[in-house]
Design a protein around this motif. Structure first.
Motif, PDB file in Angstrom:
ATOM      1  N   ILE A   1      12.814   7.466  -9.160  1.00 12.05           N
ATOM      2  CA  ILE A   1      13.100   6.482  -8.099  1.00 12.05           C
ATOM      3  C   ILE A   1      14.576   6.112  -8.109  1.00 12.05           C
ATOM      4  CG2 ILE A   1      12.620   4.132  -7.335  1.00 12.05           C
ATOM      5  CD1 ILE A   1       9.773   4.489  -8.382  1.00 12.05           C
ATOM      6  N   VAL A   2      15.146   5.930  -9.294  1.00 14.13           N
ATOM      7  CA  VAL A   2      16.566   5.579  -9.397  1.00 14.13           C
ATOM      8  C   VAL A   2      17.433   6.680  -8.795  1.00 14.13           C
ATOM      9  CG1 VAL A   2      18.469   5.239 -11.026  1.00 14.13           C
ATOM     10  CG2 VAL A   2      16.295   4.067 -11.383  1.00 14.13           C
ATOM     11  N   VAL A   3      17.147   7.935  -9.147  1.00 17.79           N
ATOM     12  CA  VAL A   3      17.929   9.060  -8.614  1.00 17.79           C
ATOM     13  C   VAL A   3      17.734   9.180  -7.107  1.00 17.79           C
ATOM     14  CG1 VAL A   3      18.219  11.565  -8.675  1.00 17.79           C
ATOM     15  CG2 VAL A   3      17.882  10.298 -10.806  1.00 17.79           C
TER      16      VAL A   3
ATOM     17  N   ALA B   1       0.827  -1.211   0.000  1.00 17.63           N
ATOM     18  CA  ALA B   1       0.000   0.000   0.000  1.00 17.63           C
ATOM     19  C   ALA B   1       0.858   1.255   0.000  1.00 17.63           C
ATOM     20  CB  ALA B   1      -0.933  -0.008   1.213  1.00 17.63           C
ATOM     21  N   SER B   2       1.924   1.263   0.798  1.00 19.22           N
ATOM     22  CA  SER B   2       2.761   2.460   0.878  1.00 19.22           C
ATOM     23  C   SER B   2       3.484   2.727  -0.437  1.00 19.22           C
ATOM     24  CB  SER B   2       3.771   2.331   2.020  1.00 19.22           C
ATOM     25  OG  SER B   2       4.667   1.261   1.774  1.00 19.22           O
ATOM     26  N   ASN B   3       3.980   1.684  -1.104  1.00 23.00           N
ATOM     27  CA  ASN B   3       4.646   1.878  -2.389  1.00 23.00           C
ATOM     28  C   ASN B   3       3.687   2.456  -3.422  1.00 23.00           C
ATOM     29  OD1 ASN B   3       7.119   0.933  -1.481  1.00 23.00           O
ATOM     30  ND2 ASN B   3       6.713  -1.174  -2.111  1.00 23.00           N
ATOM     31  N   TYR B   4       2.457   1.973  -3.397  1.00 21.70           N
ATOM     32  CA  TYR B   4       1.459   2.495  -4.335  1.00 21.70           C
ATOM     33  C   TYR B   4       1.163   3.969  -4.058  1.00 21.70           C
ATOM     34  CZ  TYR B   4      -3.021   3.089  -6.720  1.00 21.70           C
ATOM     35  OH  TYR B   4      -4.031   3.556  -7.524  1.00 21.70           O
ATOM     36  N   ILE B   5       0.966   4.288  -2.797  1.00 17.32           N
ATOM     37  CA  ILE B   5       0.651   5.680  -2.423  1.00 17.32           C
ATOM     38  C   ILE B   5       1.829   6.605  -2.741  1.00 17.32           C
ATOM     39  CG2 ILE B   5       0.145   7.202  -0.474  1.00 17.32           C
ATOM     40  CD1 ILE B   5      -1.367   4.843   0.789  1.00 17.32           C
ATOM     41  N   ILE B   6       3.047   6.138  -2.471  1.00 14.78           N
ATOM     42  CA  ILE B   6       4.235   6.949  -2.749  1.00 14.78           C
ATOM     43  C   ILE B   6       4.368   7.229  -4.241  1.00 14.78           C
ATOM     44  CG2 ILE B   6       6.764   6.916  -2.727  1.00 14.78           C
ATOM     45  CD1 ILE B   6       6.588   5.436  -0.050  1.00 14.78           C
ATOM     46  N   GLU B   7       4.130   6.224  -5.074  1.00 16.64           N
ATOM     47  CA  GLU B   7       4.229   6.428  -6.524  1.00 16.64           C
ATOM     48  C   GLU B   7       3.176   7.414  -7.013  1.00 16.64           C
ATOM     49  OE1 GLU B   7       4.092   2.694  -8.503  1.00 16.64           O
ATOM     50  OE2 GLU B   7       6.043   2.012  -7.723  1.00 16.64           O
TER      51      GLU B   7
ATOM     52  N   SER C   1      10.409  16.380  -7.038  1.00 16.74           N
ATOM     53  CA  SER C   1       9.809  15.034  -7.011  1.00 16.74           C
ATOM     54  C   SER C   1      10.744  14.039  -6.352  1.00 16.74           C
ATOM     55  CB  SER C   1       9.473  14.588  -8.429  1.00 16.74           C
ATOM     56  OG  SER C   1       8.548  15.467  -9.027  1.00 16.74           O
ATOM     57  N   VAL C   2      12.059  14.198  -6.595  1.00 15.73           N
ATOM     58  CA  VAL C   2      13.038  13.315  -5.948  1.00 15.73           C
ATOM     59  C   VAL C   2      12.999  13.502  -4.439  1.00 15.73           C
ATOM     60  CG1 VAL C   2      15.492  12.789  -5.713  1.00 15.73           C
ATOM     61  CG2 VAL C   2      14.528  13.243  -7.972  1.00 15.73           C
ATOM     62  N   ASP C   3      12.970  14.772  -3.989  1.00 15.77           N
ATOM     63  CA  ASP C   3      12.911  15.036  -2.545  1.00 15.77           C
ATOM     64  C   ASP C   3      11.605  14.536  -1.939  1.00 15.77           C
ATOM     65  OD1 ASP C   3      15.363  16.236  -2.759  1.00 15.77           O
ATOM     66  OD2 ASP C   3      14.551  18.266  -2.975  1.00 15.77           O
ATOM     67  N   ASN C   4      10.505  14.690  -2.673  1.00 23.51           N
ATOM     68  CA  ASN C   4       9.211  14.204  -2.189  1.00 23.51           C
ATOM     69  C   ASN C   4       9.223  12.691  -2.030  1.00 23.51           C
ATOM     70  OD1 ASN C   4       6.174  14.672  -1.763  1.00 23.51           O
ATOM     71  ND2 ASN C   4       6.190  13.170  -3.425  1.00 23.51           N
TER      72      ASN C   4
ATOM     73  N   LYS D   1      11.894  10.771  -1.510  1.00 19.94           N
ATOM     74  CA  LYS D   1      12.753  10.413  -0.375  1.00 19.94           C
ATOM     75  C   LYS D   1      12.022  10.611   0.946  1.00 19.94           C
ATOM     76  CE  LYS D   1      17.259  11.484  -2.468  1.00 19.94           C
ATOM     77  NZ  LYS D   1      18.438  12.388  -2.403  1.00 19.94           N
ATOM     78  N   GLU D   2      11.318  11.735   1.063  1.00 12.26           N
ATOM     79  CA  GLU D   2      10.612  12.032   2.314  1.00 12.26           C
ATOM     80  C   GLU D   2       9.512  11.020   2.595  1.00 12.26           C
ATOM     81  OE1 GLU D   2       8.128  15.759   4.367  1.00 12.26           O
ATOM     82  OE2 GLU D   2       8.939  15.932   2.327  1.00 12.26           O
ATOM     83  N   LEU D   3       8.703  10.727   1.584  1.00 12.55           N
ATOM     84  CA  LEU D   3       7.620   9.761   1.772  1.00 12.55           C
ATOM     85  C   LEU D   3       8.172   8.366   2.056  1.00 12.55           C
ATOM     86  CD1 LEU D   3       5.160  10.845  -1.075  1.00 12.55           C
ATOM     87  CD2 LEU D   3       4.918  11.239   1.379  1.00 12.55           C
ATOM     88  N   LYS D   4       9.268   8.000   1.395  1.00  9.13           N
ATOM     89  CA  LYS D   4       9.861   6.690   1.617  1.00  9.13           C
ATOM     90  C   LYS D   4      10.379   6.569   3.049  1.00  9.13           C
ATOM     91  CE  LYS D   4      10.781   2.808  -0.522  1.00  9.13           C
ATOM     92  NZ  LYS D   4       9.729   1.988  -1.144  1.00  9.13           N
ATOM     93  N   PHE D   5      10.957   7.672   3.556  1.00  6.26           N
ATOM     94  CA  PHE D   5      11.468   7.651   4.936  1.00  6.26           C
ATOM     95  C   PHE D   5      10.327   7.466   5.936  1.00  6.26           C
ATOM     96  CE2 PHE D   5      12.319  10.053   8.846  1.00  6.26           C
ATOM     97  CZ  PHE D   5      13.411   9.335   9.323  1.00  6.26           C
ATOM     98  N   PHE D   6       9.262   8.264   5.777  1.00  5.29           N
ATOM     99  CA  PHE D   6       8.129   8.149   6.702  1.00  5.29           C
ATOM    100  C   PHE D   6       7.452   6.777   6.584  1.00  5.29           C
ATOM    101  CE2 PHE D   6       8.125  12.913   6.540  1.00  5.29           C
ATOM    102  CZ  PHE D   6       8.399  13.105   7.887  1.00  5.29           C
ATOM    103  N   SER D   7       7.400   6.261   5.374  1.00  2.00           N
ATOM    104  CA  SER D   7       6.814   4.930   5.187  1.00  2.00           C
ATOM    105  C   SER D   7       7.637   3.862   5.886  1.00  2.00           C
ATOM    106  CB  SER D   7       6.709   4.614   3.688  1.00  2.00           C
ATOM    107  OG  SER D   7       6.351   3.272   3.483  1.00  2.00           O
ATOM    108  N   MET D   8       8.960   3.965   5.776  1.00  2.00           N
ATOM    109  CA  MET D   8       9.836   2.975   6.408  1.00  2.00           C
ATOM    110  C   MET D   8       9.718   3.044   7.929  1.00  2.00           C
ATOM    111  SD  MET D   8      13.972   2.573   6.070  1.00  2.00           S
ATOM    112  CE  MET D   8      14.239   4.101   6.974  1.00  2.00           C
TER     113      MET D   8
END
Length: 455
Positions: free
Chosen positions: A96-98, A63-69, A112-115, A117-124
């Motif tokens: 995502i690669v960058v 769910a988090s990967n879908y929402i982040i994308e 978008s790259v910073d967004n 990273k931020e969402l991925k951190f909070f998701s983790m």
């Protein structure tokens, strides 16, 4: 290899097993309790902790990967957004690669790259924290449930039954999914190609259907030459493997001494472990040229790539399937049937022909069907020994092709996936599936008939 929550779930699951087992020994008098032994209560706590926690963590990740994308796509500035959906997906992949520390040749928006990273951190952080807290809560709850009224053994048995049922459902749904995908793509193929031309056409040349305006751009999709080549090679293979496999099985089960059987059977079964590419090299470098030279000496014309070369090597490959399975079913025939036959004056050979082979026929038929399915599905040997040309011929000295080889050929290369050429692979697949299913139904009827007679 695994993320931190998985290791924590494994750790706390092992801890809950040990603690639950010890707690049950203190609270339950097992001589008077039918709820299970101490191990059952330990496994009960283990299941209570690991299964819900793992499911929660996997659902969170999906769910988090879908929402982040989705959020990352929405954060892309308008000047970066391409018109085509495929280019949008490519841009997202580059972002995502960058964001993960890689580099991209295409320019990507920093916001978008910073967004991402931020969402991925909070998701983790959220996923790890929630999973760990849930594991601890479930561990404590499972401990409190341990008492004499808990039928832990019944709970574990229901859990195992549920796992087995879910596994069966997954297998069935997978089969249905494969069939439905084949049917869906095949329907699109028959929107462009006539049903009659496919099943009764005598020319197979889909490689010409590459682009509009090309010579013979419509292609030729007559499947008869492809299936004729498949059956020709399979028949040659079975003519070799059938008698040799069955006779070797009879010898090993009825005539061979224990020492001879101990040596010969593993030697035959080694053939099943040889990679098919090795058989392909053997067919292309040894068998094919030998057949061509022999035919030239006898005054015949033969190609180095021929159905005979592929069929003979394929027959060698499937000998273990017939031999090993037939040997097992012949050996499983009850000894009292043999003794009864000898008691009425039958010889050993008469007993084998009149009693043992009929009694073992269901298993023998199953071994032959397995060998036929293996031969029909083989690709590498045919590519290297029989070639790629689809010819409608009964001459085993000419090169032919098979269904599986054509499926591979149609699905590789630089062309559109929704082209008629690609859709032809799915039409071949569903046709081959239907034929194999029909053969299996016939074999099952034979097995059922003789099984009722001899059981």
């Amino acid at each position: 290899m695994f993320s931190l929550p998985i290791y924590f779930i494994i750790f706390i699951g092992f801890f809950s097993y040990l603690f639950g087992k010890n707690r049950s020994k203190k609270k339950i008098l097992f001589k008077k309790n039918s709820g299970g032994q101490a191990d059952h209560y330990g496994y009960y706590c283990l299941i209570w902790v690991t299964v819900p926690s793992t499911i929660f963590f996997l659902c969170w990740q999906i769910a988090s990967n879908y929402i982040i994308e989705i959020s990352t796509l929405e954060s892309i500035p308008l000047e970066f957004i391409p018109e085509e959906d495929s280019l949008k997906k490519l841009l997202l992949e580059n972002i995502i690669v960058v964001a993960e520390g890689g580099s991209s040749l295409a320019k990507v928006p920093k916001i978008s790259v910073d967004n991402y990273k931020e969402l991925k951190f909070f998701s983790m952080v959220g996923g790890y924290s929630c999973t760990i807290i849930l594991s601890i809560i479930l561990c404590l709850v499972s401990f409190r449930k341990i008492d004499p009224s808990l039928m832990a053994k019944n709970v574990i048995e229901r859990f195992i039954l549920s796992v087995l049922f879910i596994s069966s459902v997954i297998a069935i749904l997978t089969t249905i999914g494969i069939i439905m995908s084949l049917i869906f793509e095949t329907t699109k193929f028959f929107n462009n190609v006539s049903f009659f031309d496919y099943f009764f056409g005598l020319q197979w040349s889909p490689q010409t259907a590459l682009r509009e305006g090309q010579v013979a751009s419509e292609g030729a999709f007559g499947a008869i030459p492809v299936f004729a080549g498949t059956f020709l090679i399979t028949i040659i293979a079975m003519f070799l493997a059938g008698p040799i496999g069955l006779f070797s099985a009879i010898y090993l089960a009825e005539y061979a001494s224990p020492l001879t059987r101990k040596i010969i059977k593993p030697t035959i079964e080694v053939l099943a472990g040889v990679p098919t590419v090795v058989y392909g090299f053997f067919a292309a470098l040894v068998v094919g040229p030998f057949i061509r030279r022999t035919c030239e000496d006898l005054g015949f014309s033969a190609s180095s790539e021929s159905a005979l070369a592929a069929g003979l090597v394929m027959g060698i490959m499937i000998i273990p399937f017939i031999s090993s399975l037939s040997d097992d079913v012949i050996s499983a025939v009850p000894q009292n049937l043999r003794e009864a036959s000898y008691g009425v004056g039958a010889t050993k050979s008469e007993t084998i022909k009149k009693v043992i082979i009929p009694a073992a026929l269901p298993g023998i038929v199953a071994s032959f069907m397995l060998a036929i399915s293996r031969a029909i599905g083989e690709t590498m040997i045919v590519v290297m020994a029989a070639g790629l040309s689809a010819r409608l011929t009964a001459n085993p000295l000419e090169s032919v092709t098979t269904v599986t080889v054509q499926i591979v050929t149609l699905l590789v290369g630089d062309h559109e996936f929704d082209s008629t050429k690609t859709m032809a692979a799915f039409a071949l697949g569903i046709t081959l599936f239907s034929m194999t299913l029909l053969l299996n139904i016939i074999a099952l009827r034979v097995v059922k008939k003789y099984r009722e007679k001899y059981e």
